[in-house]
Enzyme design. Sequence first.
Site, short mmCIF file in Angstrom:
data_model
loop_
_atom_site.label_atom_id
_atom_site.label_comp_id
_atom_site.label_asym_id
_atom_site.label_seq_id
_atom_site.Cartn_x
_atom_site.Cartn_y
_atom_site.Cartn_z
CG ASP A 144 -6.66 -2.15 12.98
OD1 ASP A 144 -5.74 -2.43 13.78
OD2 ASP A 144 -7.82 -1.90 13.35
CB SER A 145 -7.95 -7.56 11.07
OG SER A 145 -6.81 -7.95 11.80
#
Length: 219
Positions: A69-70
Site C-alpha cells: 500500500d502506498s
Amino acid sequence: MKIYLATNNKGKIREINALFGGTHFEFVSPGELLKETDVLEDGDSYRENAYKKAYPLHVATSAPVVSEDSGMEVEALDGAPGVHSARFANLFTGKNSTDTENIQKLLSLLKEAPQDAGSDKDAGSGKRDAKRAATRAARYVSVFCFITGGQVHYFEGEVWGDITETPMGSGGFGYDPVFIPRGYSDTFAQLGPTVKNRISHRAMASQKLKDFLLTTWPR
Ligand code: ITT
C-alpha cells in the site's frame, strides 16, 4: 520462486519485479482469485490497507502473499491524499479515479502554495515557518505486507520531493509526472525506471523485503 502479489496495479507489478531482478523471486498476479478476495481499502494506515489486501488471498491460497500500500503525502495539504491517493479525485463516491483526474485535483488544491520555503531574513518572524508549512514538499510512502504461514511482516520506505506546477514526463504511473525527488530537477516520470527504482519509496521498502526473503528462502 513465484509469490503472489495482491494488487490490481500493473505499474506496481512491473516496478516490483524490476526491483527483484537478479533474485530467484518472481511476483505474480493472482488474476481472478484477487476478484474473489477483493476488499475495501478503508483502513486509516498503509499497514492496515496492505494487510487487508494480503490476508484474504493468503487464507484462500495458503500460499505466501505480498501486498503493497502506498501514497503521496503533501505538506501543504496536511498529509493528503495519503492513504486516499488512488481514489483522491473521487473521495466521496469511493469510485476509482484516473491518474490524470487525481493529478488535476492535487494541482488545483496546490495552486496557492508557494514553491519556496522562505528566506533567512524571515527567520524568527514566524513568516518562514508559515511559508514552509505551505510549501509543495511531499513524500511518497510505501508499505509492503508479507504473510507466510500466518505470520505477518511489514517493510516500509519513503522518498521526499516537491510537487511541480504542471505535469512533466510520460514514464511511471500515478503522481510521477508531478513529483520531483529531492536532489533532482526532473520528475519521476521524466527520470525513468532506472533512477526511480534506485531511490523511490518502493525501492527502499522492497530492499528490506528482499533482505528478509533472501534470508528466509536462500537460493
Ligand atoms: P492496489 O491497491 O491494487 O495495490 P492501487 O493503485 O489501488 O493498487 P494503492 O491503494 O496502494 O494502490 O494506492 C497507491 C496510489 O498512490 C497509486 O494509485 C498512486 O496514485 C499513488 N502512488 C503510489 N506509489 C506511486 C508511485 O511510485 N508513482 C506514482 N504514484 C504512486
